[in-house]
Design a protein around this motif. Sequence first.
Motif, short mmCIF file in Angstrom:
data_model
loop_
_atom_site.label_atom_id
_atom_site.label_comp_id
_atom_site.label_asym_id
_atom_site.label_seq_id
_atom_site.Cartn_x
_atom_site.Cartn_y
_atom_site.Cartn_z
N ASN A 272 0.83 -1.20 0.00
CA ASN A 272 0.00 0.00 0.00
C ASN A 272 0.87 1.25 0.00
N CYS A 273 1.90 1.24 -0.84
CA CYS A 273 2.82 2.38 -0.90
C CYS A 273 2.28 3.40 -1.90
N GLU A 274 2.13 4.64 -1.45
CA GLU A 274 1.50 5.67 -2.28
C GLU A 274 2.50 6.40 -3.18
N ASN A 275 3.75 5.93 -3.22
CA ASN A 275 4.79 6.59 -4.02
C ASN A 275 4.95 8.06 -3.65
N THR A 276 4.79 8.34 -2.36
CA THR A 276 4.97 9.70 -1.86
C THR A 276 6.42 10.14 -2.02
N PHE A 277 6.61 11.41 -2.36
CA PHE A 277 7.96 11.96 -2.44
C PHE A 277 8.47 12.17 -1.02
N CYS A 278 9.49 11.42 -0.63
CA CYS A 278 10.02 11.56 0.72
C CYS A 278 11.45 11.06 0.77
N GLU A 287 14.45 7.12 -8.80
CA GLU A 287 13.07 6.92 -9.23
C GLU A 287 12.09 7.76 -8.41
N ILE A 288 12.43 8.04 -7.15
CA ILE A 288 11.59 8.93 -6.34
C ILE A 288 11.67 10.34 -6.88
N LEU A 289 12.89 10.80 -7.17
CA LEU A 289 13.09 12.16 -7.67
C LEU A 289 12.48 12.35 -9.05
N HIS A 290 12.37 11.28 -9.82
CA HIS A 290 11.77 11.36 -11.16
C HIS A 290 10.25 11.13 -11.12
N ASN A 291 9.69 11.05 -9.92
CA ASN A 291 8.24 10.86 -9.77
C ASN A 291 7.76 9.58 -10.44
N GLU A 292 8.55 8.52 -10.31
CA GLU A 292 8.18 7.23 -10.86
C GLU A 292 7.72 6.30 -9.74
N ALA A 293 7.00 5.27 -10.12
CA ALA A 293 6.61 4.26 -9.13
C ALA A 293 7.87 3.61 -8.57
N TYR A 294 7.84 3.27 -7.29
CA TYR A 294 9.02 2.67 -6.68
C TYR A 294 8.63 1.57 -5.71
N ASP A 295 9.64 0.80 -5.31
CA ASP A 295 9.41 -0.30 -4.39
C ASP A 295 10.52 -0.33 -3.35
N ILE A 325 22.57 19.89 -4.03
CA ILE A 325 22.64 18.49 -3.61
C ILE A 325 21.57 17.66 -4.30
N LEU A 326 20.36 18.20 -4.40
CA LEU A 326 19.28 17.48 -5.07
C LEU A 326 19.58 17.30 -6.56
N LYS A 327 20.17 18.31 -7.18
CA LYS A 327 20.53 18.18 -8.60
C LYS A 327 21.58 17.09 -8.79
N SER A 328 22.57 17.05 -7.88
CA SER A 328 23.59 16.01 -7.93
C SER A 328 22.98 14.64 -7.68
N ASN A 329 22.05 14.60 -6.72
CA ASN A 329 21.36 13.35 -6.37
C ASN A 329 20.57 12.81 -7.56
N MET A 356 23.86 1.18 -6.22
CA MET A 356 23.42 2.56 -6.49
C MET A 356 23.07 2.75 -7.96
N ASN A 357 22.79 1.67 -8.65
CA ASN A 357 22.39 1.77 -10.06
C ASN A 357 21.14 2.65 -10.16
N PRO A 358 21.16 3.69 -11.01
CA PRO A 358 19.98 4.57 -11.10
C PRO A 358 18.74 3.87 -11.64
N ASN A 359 18.93 2.73 -12.30
CA ASN A 359 17.80 1.97 -12.83
C ASN A 359 17.41 0.90 -11.80
N PRO A 360 16.24 1.04 -11.16
CA PRO A 360 15.86 0.07 -10.12
C PRO A 360 15.71 -1.35 -10.64
N LEU A 361 15.45 -1.51 -11.95
CA LEU A 361 15.33 -2.85 -12.52
C LEU A 361 16.67 -3.57 -12.54
N LEU A 362 17.76 -2.79 -12.59
CA LEU A 362 19.10 -3.37 -12.60
C LEU A 362 19.74 -3.37 -11.22
N ARG A 363 19.10 -2.71 -10.28
CA ARG A 363 19.60 -2.66 -8.91
C ARG A 363 19.20 -3.95 -8.19
#
Length: 433
Positions: A272-278, A287-295, A325-329, A356-363
């Motif tokens: 029941n994760c709402e994909n809230t930005f946090c 994926e959070i910073l890109h407003n994508e679904a995450y797990d 920092i957010l831009k670097s992140n 730390m792979n930026p692609n969660p499918l490969l992480r």
Amino acid sequence: MLSSFWLRINHVKLEDFLETILIEGDLFYEKNNHLKQKYFILTPNGLFRCGSDRILRKYAELNNNLIEFFTDDTYPSMFGFSIQYNSKNYDFFVDSECLILQWRMALSHVGEFTNIDEDFFTIKLIEGTNKSQIYLVQDLRTSQVYACKMFSKETISERMKKSITNEIQALRLINHPFYIKLYQVYESQQDIKLILDYCPYGTMLKRLSSKKQFTEKDSLIIARKLLRALSYLHDIGLIHRDLKLENILMTSENSDTDFKICDFGMSCDLSNCENTFCGSPGYIAPEILHNEAYDEKVDIFSCGVIIYSILSGQMPFIGNSINDILKSNIKCSVKFNGKNWEGVSDKAKTFIRKIMNPNPLLRPSAEEALIDNWLNDPCLLEGHAMLSPRSPASETWVYYVDGTFSEAADHLLQASGNKSSIGSIRVNKFRSN
């Protein structure tokens, strides 16, 4: 909330009931000015009442109900507890002090007690902010010391109330040596208090600030423990969502590898994760910073940031402002420059790139990461630390967010088109080269 305390169960046999049982046994309750005895079962979801044939007849859903313990002159040989529901009190009794202590321990998993002064003595204030205070308290029965985290109802917002509820619900599910343990919750008209493990040796951030850099051997051990802890957490269906150095409490003065993970205010249920930005900038998965679904793999990314930081003594994503920092992140360019990395093995760097792979499918998941070559390096596991001394360097402070989202971070979200709901974001400072 349901209007009736007791709800009827039809034809459910005790042996078919598969809930975790916290305690079971006879309880007395008053009916027509007399005490009546029935068999009850307490589970994390409620209190179940059985008939004489031991078949479950009725149950009451319990969800952080207020619970008060008492004695009654009408029944001087009995020990009672009262469950508050819809502004009414439902009283139950046992006939020995030993039994009331057993029920008290079990009820601490489902309810909130009312009078902390009957159970704990406050020794001193450890630390405090405008949101909460942490006190050192002592159990009056056992003399054991604990941390008491107190939230004043006058100062907490609706968002903070949700965060406190998240923390209580998560910690009641967790039973693992690498996580802080919640023992009891107290609620009064003025405040909410959580009784937790007392960890007197500060955070991992504080330890890192004093040591500058951890050995590769210790960093490997910490990585293994963090991933074991995350594997457990994800298996029980939770995501932490704010894993960082400040949320890791050291449990030993001499060892850098003994710790407990804390602060579940941003945690959520996997189903029941709402994909809230946090999260905390510098630790947030792309994926959070890109407003994508995450797990749950957002926790793996944050774990990678922690391992990078303790190996090198610096953060992977830095800047002179929150926005920087957010831009670097969000770019997620992980580099291993500088003298601090000269003594670190290539296996360690490869491992960090992987988690730390930026692609969660490969992480990798926590379980997949645990079989990595670096984490199973026999030389390091046998105690051969691979680290050159850290060269002296001038120190600057970089800042990242804590509490509410800053205007700079808000601009970044707007620029990236992120219109998701914004959760808590935190501002702290970290030493960097």
